[in-house]
Design a protein around this motif. Structure first.
Motif, mmCIF file in Angstrom:
data_model
loop_
_atom_site.group_PDB
_atom_site.id
_atom_site.type_symbol
_atom_site.label_atom_id
_atom_site.label_comp_id
_atom_site.label_asym_id
_atom_site.label_seq_id
_atom_site.Cartn_x
_atom_site.Cartn_y
_atom_site.Cartn_z
ATOM 1 N N ALA A 1 123.226 32.305 -11.661
ATOM 2 C CA ALA A 1 122.250 32.211 -12.756
ATOM 3 C C ALA A 1 120.854 31.894 -12.235
ATOM 4 O O ALA A 1 119.855 32.144 -12.928
ATOM 5 C CB ALA A 1 122.690 31.148 -13.769
ATOM 6 N N MET A 2 120.746 31.354 -11.012
ATOM 7 C CA MET A 2 119.455 31.014 -10.433
ATOM 8 C C MET A 2 118.764 32.214 -9.802
ATOM 9 O O MET A 2 117.690 32.079 -9.200
ATOM 10 C CB MET A 2 119.623 29.890 -9.409
ATOM 11 N N ASP B 1 111.495 15.539 -14.348
ATOM 12 C CA ASP B 1 110.591 15.131 -15.427
ATOM 13 C C ASP B 1 110.484 16.189 -16.513
ATOM 14 O O ASP B 1 110.258 15.863 -17.681
ATOM 15 C CB ASP B 1 109.200 14.829 -14.866
ATOM 16 N N HIS B 2 110.625 17.461 -16.127
ATOM 17 C CA HIS B 2 110.471 18.550 -17.084
ATOM 18 C C HIS B 2 111.720 19.424 -17.194
ATOM 19 O O HIS B 2 111.774 20.315 -18.025
ATOM 20 C CB HIS B 2 109.269 19.423 -16.697
ATOM 21 N N GLY B 3 112.708 19.185 -16.312
ATOM 22 C CA GLY B 3 113.984 19.882 -16.432
ATOM 23 C C GLY B 3 114.028 21.252 -15.801
ATOM 24 O O GLY B 3 114.709 22.149 -16.326
ATOM 25 N N TYR B 4 113.345 21.432 -14.661
ATOM 26 C CA TYR B 4 113.327 22.728 -13.978
ATOM 27 C C TYR B 4 113.721 22.577 -12.519
ATOM 28 O O TYR B 4 113.561 21.512 -11.913
ATOM 29 C CB TYR B 4 111.932 23.359 -14.036
ATOM 30 N N ILE B 5 114.176 23.698 -11.921
ATOM 31 C CA ILE B 5 114.296 23.850 -10.477
ATOM 32 C C ILE B 5 113.309 24.940 -10.077
ATOM 33 O O ILE B 5 113.390 26.073 -10.560
ATOM 34 C CB ILE B 5 115.716 24.279 -10.041
ATOM 35 N N TYR B 6 112.352 24.619 -9.197
ATOM 36 C CA TYR B 6 111.381 25.608 -8.724
ATOM 37 C C TYR B 6 111.946 26.307 -7.488
ATOM 38 O O TYR B 6 112.641 25.689 -6.669
ATOM 39 C CB TYR B 6 110.043 24.943 -8.403
ATOM 40 N N LEU B 7 111.618 27.598 -7.327
ATOM 41 C CA LEU B 7 112.198 28.425 -6.271
ATOM 42 C C LEU B 7 111.125 29.301 -5.640
ATOM 43 O O LEU B 7 110.336 29.936 -6.349
ATOM 44 C CB LEU B 7 113.298 29.320 -6.851
ATOM 45 N N PHE C 1 106.925 33.167 -7.454
ATOM 46 C CA PHE C 1 107.278 31.760 -7.601
ATOM 47 C C PHE C 1 108.028 31.630 -8.921
ATOM 48 O O PHE C 1 107.547 32.054 -9.967
ATOM 49 C CB PHE C 1 106.008 30.899 -7.607
ATOM 50 N N TYR C 2 109.242 31.051 -8.853
ATOM 51 C CA TYR C 2 110.140 31.017 -10.001
ATOM 52 C C TYR C 2 110.436 29.580 -10.431
ATOM 53 O O TYR C 2 110.250 28.630 -9.676
ATOM 54 C CB TYR C 2 111.475 31.686 -9.644
ATOM 55 N N ARG C 3 110.953 29.478 -11.647
ATOM 56 C CA ARG C 3 111.562 28.224 -12.074
ATOM 57 C C ARG C 3 112.808 28.547 -12.885
ATOM 58 O O ARG C 3 112.861 29.559 -13.600
ATOM 59 C CB ARG C 3 110.588 27.361 -12.880
ATOM 60 N N PHE C 4 113.804 27.697 -12.730
ATOM 61 C CA PHE C 4 115.074 27.868 -13.423
ATOM 62 C C PHE C 4 115.290 26.667 -14.331
ATOM 63 O O PHE C 4 115.209 25.519 -13.881
ATOM 64 C CB PHE C 4 116.214 27.972 -12.415
ATOM 65 N N THR D 1 118.010 29.733 -17.741
ATOM 66 C CA THR D 1 117.004 30.783 -17.848
ATOM 67 C C THR D 1 116.136 30.792 -16.606
ATOM 68 O O THR D 1 115.583 29.756 -16.208
ATOM 69 C CB THR D 1 116.111 30.560 -19.081
ATOM 70 N N LEU D 2 116.010 31.972 -15.964
ATOM 71 C CA LEU D 2 115.137 32.142 -14.811
ATOM 72 C C LEU D 2 113.810 32.716 -15.286
ATOM 73 O O LEU D 2 113.774 33.700 -16.025
ATOM 74 C CB LEU D 2 115.770 33.079 -13.786
#
Length: 388
Positions: A170-171, A184-190, A199-202, A214-215
């Motif tokens: 899903a990532m 703090d905001h509930g994301y994983i940056y990639l 530059f992504y966030r999941f 959601t990617l």
């Protein structure tokens, strides 16, 4: 994964939120960092490990590729890359990726230390994966190991080696480099290691569970600062179109490398243009922390930007892929200077910088050592009076 009991703002290896209240930088930067004397003074002559360090700092070799880790029976992996640390009772664990093919031992390993820093164990936590480059720690004490290959995966692994590693499709499937958790905001940056990378966030459906979510990809103009927005990636599996080409207007980043989140900001590097970027997660804006082409009054001290970590004082430590084989630091005062230099290893790169949980020790590797081969990697520890 079983280790799911955590505070939303938990700190893993000094990586998340508790930094003495210091909010380094803010919604905007003044100017990118410029060269200045480092806070620890000049580098001394090379020590017995071939490392030039400031006065008061010492180093030791923790492991060498293809050799058993001293004090254990475990043979250390080739091409050590991204890494992180985890508190383990009174001791700690350092994890390290192997940037090689499955047949050569691709995956990740871990070294366990007791309270005095003595190695007590070493073991495999991920195997049969491909070119695991960097990754990132999560607040629920797992390691995200990223495959740097076309349509590569992220694997969630257990630093204790108890729970089996889990693939996290899903990532997204792309040439993954690094990951950084933002509790703090509930994301994983990639980050994505392509010359036209993105530059992504999941956003996980449930924070702490990476099985669904959601990617998104960052969308912005062509500049280097200002507000940005995010758009959903239609097909994270990249079944017909590469992930980075699916959203019109997605901002291009030239060779995404390390990324690290702390105090409301995700810092990430791009090797193609030797830049260190900052994404302010509160204002949803980007700016430049460093750009070697904007250095004035002399040559740029930091080139070949790669993995990045942050100390408790707010200093960023950026490893060089090539360059002078240095780890350089960028201070909260917008200055940049070398912190250490590995000598006699020009065919290698520095990887995996991560501080012990108490901030007194810095771990990193020379990926190919003096041999210039993936089988020649060396993993080090530096101990000393780091600022807190």
């Amino acid at each position: 994964m079983e280790r799911r009991n955590f505070l939303r703002t938990a700190v893993i290896g000094g990586s998340a939120a508790a930094f003495g209240g210091t909010l380094w930088r803010g919604a905007a930067f003044a100017d990118p960092a410029q060269p200045a004397p480092g806070p620890y003074g000049a580098l001394q002559a090379a020590n017995g490990d071939g490392i030039r360090l400031p006065s008061g700092f010492t180093s030791r070799v923790i492991a060498r590729s293809g050799q058993t880790v001293p004090g254990t029976s475990y043979r250390w992996h080739s091409a050590p890359d991204g890494g992180a640390t985890y508190a383990d009772g009174a001791g700690w664990i350092y994890v390290s990726n192997a940037e090689v093919s499955p047949s050569s031992g691709g995956g990740a390993s871990a070294v366990r230390f007791n309270s005095s820093g003595t190695v007590t164990a070493a073991y495999r936590i991920l195997g049969n994966t491909n070119n695991n480059c960097a990754g990132g720690a999560t607040p629920w004490k797992t390691w995200l190991s990223c495959e740097e290959v076309t349509r590569g995966y992220v694997y969630e692994t257990d630093p204790w080696g108890v729970d089996a590693a889990v693939r996290r499709p899903a990532m997204g499937r792309f040439k993954h480099e690094a990951a950084a958790a933002d509790p703090d905001h509930g994301y994983i940056y990639l980050t994505e290691d392509e010359s036209d990378g993105r530059f992504y966030r999941f956003r996980p459906t449930t924070w702490g569970d990476l099985s669904s979510g959601t990617l998104q990809v960052l969308v912005a103009g062509t500049g280097t600062s200002g507000p940005v927005s995010w758009a959903n990636v239609p097909d994270p599996a990249a079944s017909s179109t590469q992930t980075r080409h699916q959203v019109s207007g997605a901002k291009v980043f030239n060779g995404g490398e390390g990324c690290f989140y702390a105090a409301g900001t995700c810092w990430f590097t791009t090797k193609g243009d030797n830049r260190v970027w900052a994404y302010d997660a509160t204002t949803s804006s980007i700016s430049l922390a460093y750009d070697d082409s904007l250095v004035t009054g002399g040559s740029a001290p930091l080139t070949g930007v790669d993995n990045v970590t942050r100390s408790g004082s707010g200093d960023l430590y950026i490893a060089e892929d090539g360059g002078n084989m240095e780890i350089c630091l960028i201070t909260p005062d917008d200055t940049v200077a070398p912190f250490l230099r590995i000598t006699g290893q020009s065919g290698s790169e520095i990887t995996g910088p991560a501080f012990s949980p108490d901030g007194s020790r810095l771990y990193f590797s020379s990926q190919r050592g003096t041999s210039g081969s993936s089988s020649g990697g060396i993993t080090y520890e530096v101990k000393g009076p780091f600022r807190s």
